[in-house]
Design an enzyme around this catalytic site. Sequence first.
Site, short mmCIF file in Angstrom:
data_model
loop_
_atom_site.label_atom_id
_atom_site.label_comp_id
_atom_site.label_asym_id
_atom_site.label_seq_id
_atom_site.Cartn_x
_atom_site.Cartn_y
_atom_site.Cartn_z
N LYS A 21 0.84 -1.20 0.00
CA LYS A 21 0.00 0.00 0.00
C LYS A 21 0.87 1.25 0.00
CE LYS A 21 -3.61 2.13 2.83
NZ LYS A 21 -4.57 1.91 3.91
N GLU A 55 10.46 -4.66 4.66
CA GLU A 55 10.56 -6.05 4.22
C GLU A 55 10.26 -6.17 2.73
OE1 GLU A 55 8.92 -4.94 6.86
OE2 GLU A 55 8.86 -6.42 8.48
N GLY A 104 -5.02 -2.34 5.08
CA GLY A 104 -4.22 -3.47 4.60
C GLY A 104 -4.90 -4.81 4.82
N ARG A 105 -5.41 -5.04 6.02
CA ARG A 105 -6.01 -6.34 6.31
C ARG A 105 -7.42 -6.49 5.72
NH1 ARG A 105 -5.08 -3.12 10.43
NH2 ARG A 105 -6.72 -2.41 11.83
N GLU A 152 -5.30 -7.58 14.76
CA GLU A 152 -4.79 -6.25 14.44
C GLU A 152 -5.93 -5.23 14.54
OE1 GLU A 152 -1.37 -6.13 11.58
OE2 GLU A 152 -2.74 -4.80 10.54
N HIS A 160 -5.42 -34.23 16.41
CA HIS A 160 -4.32 -35.08 16.88
C HIS A 160 -3.26 -34.26 17.59
CE1 HIS A 160 -5.88 -38.59 14.72
NE2 HIS A 160 -6.43 -37.64 13.98
N LYS A 210 7.77 -1.04 12.68
CA LYS A 210 8.43 -0.56 11.47
C LYS A 210 9.53 0.46 11.84
CE LYS A 210 4.55 -1.36 8.27
NZ LYS A 210 3.70 -0.92 7.18
C1 G6Q Z 1 -2.69 -4.11 7.80
C2 G6Q Z 1 -1.47 -3.52 8.32
C3 G6Q Z 1 -0.20 -4.18 7.87
C4 G6Q Z 1 0.20 -3.85 6.44
C5 G6Q Z 1 1.64 -4.27 6.21
C6 G6Q Z 1 2.11 -4.00 4.82
O1 G6Q Z 1 -3.80 -3.72 8.05
O2 G6Q Z 1 -1.45 -2.15 8.08
O3 G6Q Z 1 -0.24 -5.57 8.00
O4 G6Q Z 1 -0.66 -4.46 5.53
O5 G6Q Z 1 2.46 -3.63 7.15
O6 G6Q Z 1 2.03 -2.64 4.50
P1 G6Q Z 1 2.20 -2.16 3.03
O7 G6Q Z 1 1.10 -2.73 2.20
O8 G6Q Z 1 2.14 -0.67 3.07
O9 G6Q Z 1 3.52 -2.65 2.55
#
Ligand code: G6Q
Length: 547
Positions: free
Chosen positions: A210, A216, A271-272, A357, A388, A508
């Site tokens: 996003k 990462e 994001g989620r 989250e 199991h 972050k």
């Molecule tokens: C989701 C969070 C988090 C995010 C990641 C990746 O709701 O904000 O999990 O999706 O940190 O972020 P970017 O899409 O900006 O790389």
Amino acid sequence: MATSTSSLTQRPAWRALGAHYQKIKDVHLRQLFADDPKRGERLVVEDVGLYFDYSKNRVNEETIRLLVALAEECGLRARIEAMFGGEKINVTEKRAVLHVALRAPREQSILVDGENVVPKVHEVLDRMADFANRVRSGGWKGHTGKRIRNVINIGIGGSDLGPVMAYEALRHYSQRDLTFRFVSNVDGTDFAEATHDLKAEETLFIVSSKTFTTQETMTNALTARQWALKQLGNEKAVAKHFAAVSTNGQEVAKFGIDMANMFGFWDWVGGRYSMDSAIGLSTMLAIGPDNFRAMLAGFHAMDEHFRAAPFNKNLPALLGLLGVWYNNFFGSQTVAVLPYDQYLKRFPAYLQQLTMESNGKSVTLEGAHVDYQTGAIFWGEPGTNGQHSFYQLIHQGTKLIPCDFIGFCKTLNPLGEHHDLLMSSLLAQSEALAFGKTAAEVKAEGTPDWLVPHRVFEGNRPSNTILIERLTPEVLGKLVALYEHAVFTQGVIWNVDSFDQWGVELGKVLARRITPELQPASESPLSHDSSTNTLIRRYRKLKGNTK
Ligand code: G6Q
């Protein structure tokens, strides 16, 4: 920090639930079923193709009435309308929360700051479909003229978990001559293992972020660029082997990705909550545009249900309210999600982010500290594997763990007796959890007295059962939206911002601070606590030690 004025715990319905809990807490499910032989037919909701049996919960009609009253007192109806109406309900980030717009039909109008966002959504979907069709048909050629055989999504958190989960869940519908992999971890092992047997000329990377600044993802994306260019030897190859999904066009351009291969989304998509946005590009590449649109239609059907159904017949509202019942009155700390379908193996991991989250918060929308429990810990594994391992604790441990069983009447892979064996396990488990086995029953089996206590199952362990005809793209959309809106319902009750994630932001920032200090030659003085300082020194030393 101010302490909450306890408006939630002072609400009449909350207090009534507290009193009601005292009356019902020791009533056994055996009793509830004996008193009402039709309970298992009545405490169910069937809508939008989902059958939701909540009869094996420690509730009676009064409980449901009070939970619904609580939802009403907390203004759930108005909050749903505020979300669907594009109001900035993510207060700490001052953003609208409109994942529901991502699956709105073309003709619908949803306004954000006076602008109808639905046409933009469909414009991106159409571009994604065009791109997906070209890659799937082989029309899209790589730098050396070969067709794409491998797709690697690079992203993390919300830009990874949805795509991986959806790919695994809908693998049955995927184009089998394409390989899909997902790289998320900054641990180089993730990238190395995902690419070790692949050729760059047949590989397409989708960089999903996003912000397009996440450490990462950008590290993995740069490594991917080097890996591809090493084999293809020409900067021009990037245009044929990289696509981007982001809200940040500037950074995408800086990275060198052709803007024609960029698919956008907007700040009102969390994001989620983004697997149905362009973040789902890998999903669309796997299952094709028609199946992707069917998934969106499934999401939308659940959205409409959530918006319209009375709360006592409302699947997400009931699921969320039952969660509040166990979390806040029984003191349960966790919820187990147990899909009896191998394709849903990543569904619990996906739900962990969605739920934890979103509602892992301890201050209210007004910034006051809560004096009640909020988000539960979600976890789980597909059945029958979990049986199991950890089911032992659910059956006979000291903790009360409400479970969600999810099963399908028709399998996508009919093989002998497999499916009946799978589903009989689901049914047997929820039955055993609810009704247990008494000492008298154990004795009657001829068990010696000394062994009886070990073989007694108390029962009275609650569960929901969600039974669906078959796992399809549409059904997956419904299931995800079911949990999204259950999370929303709980967030409204707890009065927290379910759409920010300051804990993630903290991680972050912290990682960036320590990275330069890890270099063996680093002279920088360490100003952490004595534990962190010593660990850093040890790491520096051993990392430099090549012996
Ligand atoms: C989701 C969070 C988090 C995010 C990641 C990746 O709701 O904000 O999990 O999706 O940190 O972020 P970017 O899409 O900006 O790389």
